[in-house]
Design a protein around this motif. Structure first.
Motif, PDB file in Angstrom:
ATOM      1  N   UNK A  17       0.841  -1.196   0.000  1.00 43.51           N
ATOM      2  CA  UNK A  17       0.000   0.000   0.000  1.00 43.51           C
ATOM      3  C   UNK A  17       0.877   1.246   0.000  1.00 43.51           C
ATOM      4  N   UNK A  18       0.579   2.187  -0.905  1.00 40.80           N
ATOM      5  CA  UNK A  18       1.184   3.505  -0.895  1.00 40.80           C
ATOM      6  C   UNK A  18       0.055   4.507  -0.743  1.00 40.80           C
ATOM      7  N   UNK A  19       0.194   5.378   0.253  1.00 41.21           N
ATOM      8  CA  UNK A  19      -0.889   6.322   0.511  1.00 41.21           C
ATOM      9  C   UNK A  19      -2.099   5.586   1.013  1.00 41.21           C
ATOM     10  N   UNK A  20      -3.215   5.896   0.423  1.00 40.15           N
ATOM     11  CA  UNK A  20      -4.457   5.274   0.881  1.00 40.15           C
ATOM     12  C   UNK A  20      -4.917   4.177  -0.056  1.00 40.15           C
ATOM     13  N   UNK A  21      -4.088   3.856  -1.075  1.00 42.26           N
ATOM     14  CA  UNK A  21      -4.497   2.870  -2.070  1.00 42.26           C
ATOM     15  C   UNK A  21      -3.613   1.636  -1.994  1.00 42.26           C
ATOM     16  N   UNK A  22      -4.144   0.547  -2.460  1.00 45.93           N
ATOM     17  CA  UNK A  22      -3.420  -0.722  -2.512  1.00 45.93           C
ATOM     18  C   UNK A  22      -3.117  -1.063  -3.966  1.00 45.93           C
ATOM     19  N   UNK A  23      -1.952  -1.641  -4.188  1.00 42.51           N
ATOM     20  CA  UNK A  23      -1.654  -2.148  -5.520  1.00 42.51           C
ATOM     21  C   UNK A  23      -0.611  -3.237  -5.385  1.00 42.51           C
ATOM     22  N   UNK A  24      -0.506  -4.071  -6.426  1.00 37.82           N
ATOM     23  CA  UNK A  24       0.455  -5.157  -6.452  1.00 37.82           C
ATOM     24  C   UNK A  24       1.270  -5.109  -7.723  1.00 37.82           C
ATOM     25  N   UNK A  25       2.213  -5.968  -7.848  1.00 36.32           N
ATOM     26  CA  UNK A  25       3.082  -6.029  -9.012  1.00 36.32           C
ATOM     27  C   UNK A  25       2.968  -7.425  -9.626  1.00 36.32           C
ATOM     28  N   UNK A  26       3.072  -7.499 -10.969  1.00 41.84           N
ATOM     29  CA  UNK A  26       3.136  -8.787 -11.638  1.00 41.84           C
ATOM     30  C   UNK A  26       4.051  -8.650 -12.850  1.00 41.84           C
ATOM     31  N   UNK A  27       4.787  -9.675 -13.164  1.00 34.57           N
ATOM     32  CA  UNK A  27       5.744  -9.658 -14.269  1.00 34.57           C
ATOM     33  C   UNK A  27       5.067 -10.087 -15.539  1.00 34.57           C
ATOM     34  N   UNK A  28       5.311  -9.379 -16.653  1.00 34.90           N
ATOM     35  CA  UNK A  28       4.767  -9.694 -17.961  1.00 34.90           C
ATOM     36  C   UNK A  28       5.923  -9.870 -18.932  1.00 34.90           C
TER      37      UNK A  28
ATOM     38  N   UNK B 161      -6.221  28.282   2.724  1.00 33.50           N
ATOM     39  CA  UNK B 161      -7.546  27.776   3.116  1.00 33.50           C
ATOM     40  C   UNK B 161      -7.411  26.301   3.457  1.00 33.50           C
ATOM     41  N   UNK B 162      -7.835  25.960   4.645  1.00 37.94           N
ATOM     42  CA  UNK B 162      -7.731  24.571   5.078  1.00 37.94           C
ATOM     43  C   UNK B 162      -8.799  23.729   4.384  1.00 37.94           C
ATOM     44  N   UNK B 163      -8.352  22.606   3.812  1.00 38.13           N
ATOM     45  CA  UNK B 163      -9.273  21.680   3.139  1.00 38.13           C
ATOM     46  C   UNK B 163      -9.361  20.417   3.986  1.00 38.13           C
ATOM     47  N   UNK B 164     -10.461  20.182   4.652  1.00 38.81           N
ATOM     48  CA  UNK B 164     -10.557  19.002   5.514  1.00 38.81           C
ATOM     49  C   UNK B 164     -10.486  17.688   4.752  1.00 38.81           C
ATOM     50  N   UNK B 165     -10.655  17.735   3.438  1.00 34.47           N
ATOM     51  CA  UNK B 165     -10.607  16.501   2.638  1.00 34.47           C
ATOM     52  C   UNK B 165      -9.194  16.166   2.179  1.00 34.47           C
ATOM     53  N   UNK B 166      -8.222  17.009   2.535  1.00 34.78           N
ATOM     54  CA  UNK B 166      -6.858  16.806   2.085  1.00 34.78           C
ATOM     55  C   UNK B 166      -6.009  16.241   3.225  1.00 34.78           C
ATOM     56  N   UNK B 167      -5.203  15.252   2.894  1.00 35.14           N
ATOM     57  CA  UNK B 167      -4.303  14.655   3.884  1.00 35.14           C
ATOM     58  C   UNK B 167      -3.183  15.622   4.233  1.00 35.14           C
ATOM     59  N   UNK B 168      -2.702  15.540   5.476  1.00 37.50           N
ATOM     60  CA  UNK B 168      -1.519  16.317   5.854  1.00 37.50           C
ATOM     61  C   UNK B 168      -0.249  15.726   5.249  1.00 37.50           C
ATOM     62  N   UNK B 169      -0.240  14.414   5.014  1.00 37.55           N
ATOM     63  CA  UNK B 169       0.956  13.758   4.506  1.00 37.55           C
ATOM     64  C   UNK B 169       1.265  14.212   3.087  1.00 37.55           C
TER      65      UNK B 169
ATOM     66  N   UNK C 144      -0.162  15.361  -2.261  1.00 30.19           N
ATOM     67  CA  UNK C 144      -0.606  14.816  -0.976  1.00 30.19           C
ATOM     68  C   UNK C 144      -1.023  13.350  -1.112  1.00 30.19           C
ATOM     69  N   UNK C 145      -1.045  12.687   0.038  1.00 25.34           N
ATOM     70  CA  UNK C 145      -1.444  11.282   0.085  1.00 25.34           C
ATOM     71  C   UNK C 145      -2.863  11.110  -0.439  1.00 25.34           C
ATOM     72  N   UNK C 146      -3.711  12.025  -0.109  1.00 29.33           N
ATOM     73  CA  UNK C 146      -5.007  12.153  -0.773  1.00 29.33           C
ATOM     74  C   UNK C 146      -5.403  13.619  -0.681  1.00 29.33           C
TER      75      UNK C 146
END
Length: 999
Positions: free
Chosen positions: A3-14, A107-115, A131-133
């Motif tokens: 997982x990077x940020x708030x999303x999940x992903x994987x890797x596969x070889x082609x 302006x502070x956006x409550x929907x935005x991550x601090x990271x 941002x992370x999100x």
């Protein structure tokens, strides 16, 4: 799955896709040539880290929570202004090497991550923030604002700027890359139609040739300059990939398969895996071609250019997340606990064990020896880490050369025979008393010192012959003299030369200007002497010294060395310094003048050992490297590769506060309110190598003050500034004294209070002038009234006299005459008595008539008169036909009050009389000028004039006519001016103020 940020992903070889590898190599070769040319034209002036030094030998600094640093620093960038920007778990920060400053959004956006997960310092000075999100933001002109072109999706993985200035943003949403480009004010999305194939999320790189690379495992994509579509390359990409470009233009790929150039070839080196959740691998290739890899399990890794073995930072280190090389060549690493820096080290530590003795450094030898706590050690150009060659825990004195060493301990002395490698091949115990100093002369004879001088004879120390071998003070220092014999420091006797057992005083006890002598260094025919309180030079019996009061860096000197490149090195109590040898020689001639010098190793706190009898704490090995005995153990330096920071520091003004209120910085002049009492300006120098050693000078134009040397202070404070325009200038030098003379400037203007404005000053000046004019008028009125009073008093007195004469004296005289007339009538006619009385009565009648006329005259002179008429009458009476004369009247004729006219007529009479009697004049001219402010009367003749002596004295001796003129004029508040020459005659001018002359 990771997982990077708030999303999940994987890797596969082609399986591999795209053009043939040979085609790709041609493209890479052309791009490498272009990049190399650009690198030559745009070479950075900073000094890169020495790849021959291990990570542990670099200067390592760390900033964590206690220093104000944010945590989880996953992105780093250095802006155009020089600030280091950090993307952390608590948002965006900027760092000047001293302070961390959090940059809050407008302006502070409550929907935005601090990271913050991605940063880009654009070439135009903008800072792009991912941002992370919550998408992206943009920092520009001191404001952090939202920059999302559409509703944000996923977490931002990377932001890059292409060669054409376009901004590329890669985000990850549901395991897919969302790629966008911002160019010419417009955003555009790139997807499958533009060749962005499906694959796991990976890095993005904008290459110097204008290409854009995407690593979407297992695919590696390239967008050629000017192309509209990505094309796949043949190289396979393994999970946790990272991309970067080196100075030569080669693109490097680091993934789970290793690190290698994408132009082809096997992996250069294997890498540790990345197993920490939410962490990816990053690679940064510095200007020396060294690759720095972060995010791995084993910690920060480094692979020098051309190397095949990855070096991992030793010891405990927090998880590394990002790496960056700044413009000065330092490597910055973002970690989970803060930020760390690796900088070039001028001094490299070679062991922390304390040194007990100074160095034994035979000339042109490959070996240097010293005694530490554990025994005798050997170092040198081929032995950077100390090698223990004679283990003995209590050795306190060591001397000799690369063939033999004499080691003296509390348990006895030992003669050490050495082989060609510098190792001990034989040890011989030496009998004799304990000694505190020793030396080996140029004939190979060992000598030791205690209460007397001893000589090594066979296996025993025996007293030397002569005075030196007799008790008479402890010999704390011994050196071999190049001219034969020894140089010795002996208590109660001073510095001596010992030859054939006889002592010659070089510096008698109590006469040393540098205090206790700690070290000696022969330099040709002279000796450099290091003492507790300075440095001295002894040559031909002449002693010159430099004291630590004037030169503080010369205190507590334990080591001196001179190198072939013209530098003198000093190891002292305040640190290690070096200076040009010719500058030092000039300094001895002028000890009160400053000597330019450079500090070495101060960033690591290296300084001389203390509490020593004698020392020899700098040694020069065969290859020209210097070795130092310091309070932190053994260290070495290569003078040819000293870490010198030649980059002038950018200077920034951080803030302006007035009476506690912050004012936004602007390009023009900043208006400040009236009554601004406390103006505080914070500034910084953005040299990050050793920011605490940056120095500043500033001045405030408009205040009348010059440059102020602020040292390392980063704040200027002004109080009670007057209204007006000001310009604050600050310049700075980096840790090695390289100045940015242009610096930074801030203009501001303090508004005046109403009483400080120009119109108020004009009004005050006008009022002052008006008051002065009124005072003048008042004074004029008083003087006029006083003059008028005097005139009126004269008129009143005349009236009284006339009245008294008429009512008393004349009336009584008339009555008396009538009585006498009655008596006369009683006398017979014809008698002599009657005749005499009648004659007396006739004369009395004449007197009475004259008195009546005089009283009448007094009455008439009380009225204003016409001066011109009276002057003509006077001239006609006095001059007549004897001379030519005339009266000239100028201005508007006015009547003159009688007393003034009378006084002026008397002055005129005196002047005309003088002309007639003394001047031998042919013509007399009387000028009468009626002015608005004065009445002027001038009597001018063409006679022989007055002598210079008479003019200087103001009168003739025994004559008072000229004096009387002045006195009469002064009674009228007037003045008399006399101008006379032998060729033009004499002019007597009397001037009376109009306020007095005219009533």
């Amino acid at each position: 799955m990771y997982r990077i940020g708030s999303q999940r992903y994987g890797y596969r070889l082609l399986p591999p896709q795209g053009p043939h590898v040979a085609t790709e190599q041609k493209i890479m070769k052309r791009r490498a040539i272009i990049t190399a040319i650009a690198a030559m034209l745009l070479a950075q002036p900073g000094q890169a880290l020495d790849p021959s030094q291990s990570i542990s030998q670099l200067r390592h600094s760390r900033w964590t929570l206690k220093d104000g640093a944010p945590g989880n620093v996953r992105a780093l960038a250095q802006g155009k202004d020089g600030y280091l920007w950090l993307g952390s778990s608590t948002g965006l920060y900027r760092f000047d090497g001293i302070r961390f400053e959090r940059m809050l959004a407008d302006r502070d956006d409550p929907r935005r991550s601090l990271q913050v997960t991605a940063l880009l310092a654009a070439r135009n000075g903008d800072i792009w923030v991912g941002h992370d999100f919550g998408g992206i933001a943009l920092f520009r002109d001191g404001h952090l604002r939202d920059a999302n072109p559409w509703p944000a999706q996923g977490g931002v993985a990377g932001i890059v700027e292409a060669r054409d200035g376009s901004i590329w943003v890669a985000a990850e949403a549901r395991g897919k890359m969302l790629l966008s480009r911002y160019q010419n004010g417009r955003w555009r999305r790139f997807g499958a139609q533009q060749g962005v194939t499906d694959g796991m999320m990976g890095p993005m790189l904008a290459a110097s040739d204008g290409s854009l690379y995407l690593a979407l495992p297992p695919h590696l994509l390239r967008l050629a300059p000017g192309a509209a579509r990505f094309t796949p390359l043949a190289m396979l990409v393994a999970p946790f990939a990272a991309l970067d470009e080196d100075k030569a233009g080669r693109i490097w790929l680091a993934d789970d398969s290793g690190i290698r150039p994408i132009s082809g070839g096997q992996a250069t080196a294997r890498l540790d895996p990345v197993n920490t959740p939410y962490v990816t691998r990053h690679i940064h290739v510095d200007r020396q071609g060294t690759a720095w890899i972060t995010g791995q399990n084993g910690g920060l890794a480094r692979l020098p250019a051309g190397g095949d073995k990855v070096e991992v930072a030793a010891g405990h280190m927090p998880l590394s997340l990002a790496a960056l090389e700044d413009r000065e060549g330092n490597i910055w690493v973002g970690t989970e606990t803060g930020v760390e820096r690796y900088a070039a080290a001028s001094l490299v530590g070679a062991g922390e064990e304390a040194l007990v003795t100074g160095f034994v450094a035979p000339p042109r030898s490959a070996h240097i020896f010293y005694a530490g706590i554990g025994g005798v050690y050997r170092v040198g150009p081929d032995q950077r880490q100390p090698r223990l060659i004679f283990p003995r825990a209590d050795i306190g004195v060591l001397c000799g050369d690369d063939r033999q060493l004499l080691a003296i301990s509390l348990e006895g002395a030992f003669l050490l025979d050495l082989d060609d490698r510098g190792d001990v091949r034989r040890t011989t115990p030496v009998e004799g008393p304990l000694s505190v100093s020793c030396a080996r002369d140029d004939r190979g004879q060992f000598w030791t010192g205690m209460d007397r001088l001893y000589r090594l004879d066979g296996g025993r120390l025996v007293p030397a012959s002569g005075a030196a071998g007799q008790p008479g003070g402890t010999i704390t220092l011994l050196r071999a003299d190049a001219h034969g014999g020894l140089i010795a420091g002996r208590s109660r006797r001073g510095l001596l030369r010992i030859r054939d057992g006889e002592e010659t005083a070089l510096l008698p006890a109590g006469t040393s200007p540098i205090g206790s002598i700690l070290t000696l260094r022969a330099d040709g025919d002279q000796w450099l002497i290091g003492g507790m309180k300075g440095l001295a030079r002894l040559e031909g019996g002449r002693l010159q010294s430099l004291g630590e009061r004037t030169h503080p860096y010369l205190a507590g000197i334990t080591g001196i060395a001179r190198t072939a490149d013209g530098w003198t090195w000093i190891n002292g109590a305040t640190g290690i310094v070096r200076m040009r040898s010719d500058a030092l020689d000039k300094g001895f001639a002028r000890p009160d003048r400053p000597i330019p010098y450079q500090r070495v190793g101060q960033e690591a706190d290296y300084r001389a050992r203390s509490n020593l009898f004698e020392a020899n704490d700098i040694a020069l090995d065969r290859d020209g490297q210097l070795w130092f005995a310091t309070d932190q153990g053994l260290a070495w330096s290569d003078p040819a590769r000293l870490a010198r920071n030649g980059v002038p520091p950018p200077v920034a003004i951080r803030s302006l506060r007035v009476d506690g209120k912050a004012y936004p910085l602007a390009a023009g002049s900043i208006p400040l309110p009236a009554h601004s009492g406390r103006v505080q300006i914070d500034y910084s120098a953005l040299s990050l190598t050793d920011a605490a050693q940056n120095r500043f000078r500033y001045r405030l134009e408009g205040s009348g003050t010059g440059w102020f040397d602020a040292g390392t202070e980063r704040q200027a404070l002004y109080t009670n500034l007057a209204p007006g325009q000001y310009r604050f200038l600050v310049i700075a030098a980096n840790n090695d004294g390289v100045w940015n003379r242009q610096g930074a400037a801030l203009a501001f203007e303090i508004a005046p209070a109403f009483y400080q404005t120009r119109w108020f000053r004009i009004l005050c000046i006008s009022l002052i002038l008006l008051a002065g004019w009124l005072l003048y008028r008042r004074r004029l009125h008083v003087v006029t009234e006083r003059a008028r009073s005097r005139v009126e008093a004269q008129l009143t007195e005349r009236e009284r006299i006339a009245r008294e004469l008429h009512d008393t004296l004349l009336q009584g005289f008339q009555g008396l005459m009538l009585r006498f007339q009655a008596v006369v009538e009683l006398l017979p006619r014809g008698e002599r008595a009657r005749a005499e009385l009648e004659g007396a009565l006739d004369r009395a009648e004449d007197v009475l008539v004259d008195s009546r006329e005089r009283v009448h005259s007094l009455r008439q002179e009380l009225q204003p008169v016409a001066m011109a008429v009276r002057l003509r009458a006077l001239l006609d009476e006095m001059v007549g036909d004897r001379l030519d004369w005339r009266v000239e009247e100028a201005g508007t004729a006015r009547l003159v009050c009688a007393p003034v006219a009378d006084e002026m007529m008397r002055i005129a009479r005196e002047a005309i009389s003088n002309s007639l009697r003394h001047a031998a004049a042919q013509t007399i001219i009387v000028e009468l000028h009626h002015g608005t402010d004065r009445l002027s009367l001038a009597i001018i003749d063409d006679g022989i004039g007055l002598s210079a002596a008479v003019l200087a004295a103001g009168s003739r001796e025994g004559h008072y006519g000229m004096i009387g003129m002045r006195e009469r004029a002064q009674r009228m508040d007037g003045a008399v001016e006399i101008i006379s020459t032998t060729r033009t005659g004499t002019t007597i001018r009397v001037t009376v103020p109009a306020r007095v002359a005219y009533l």
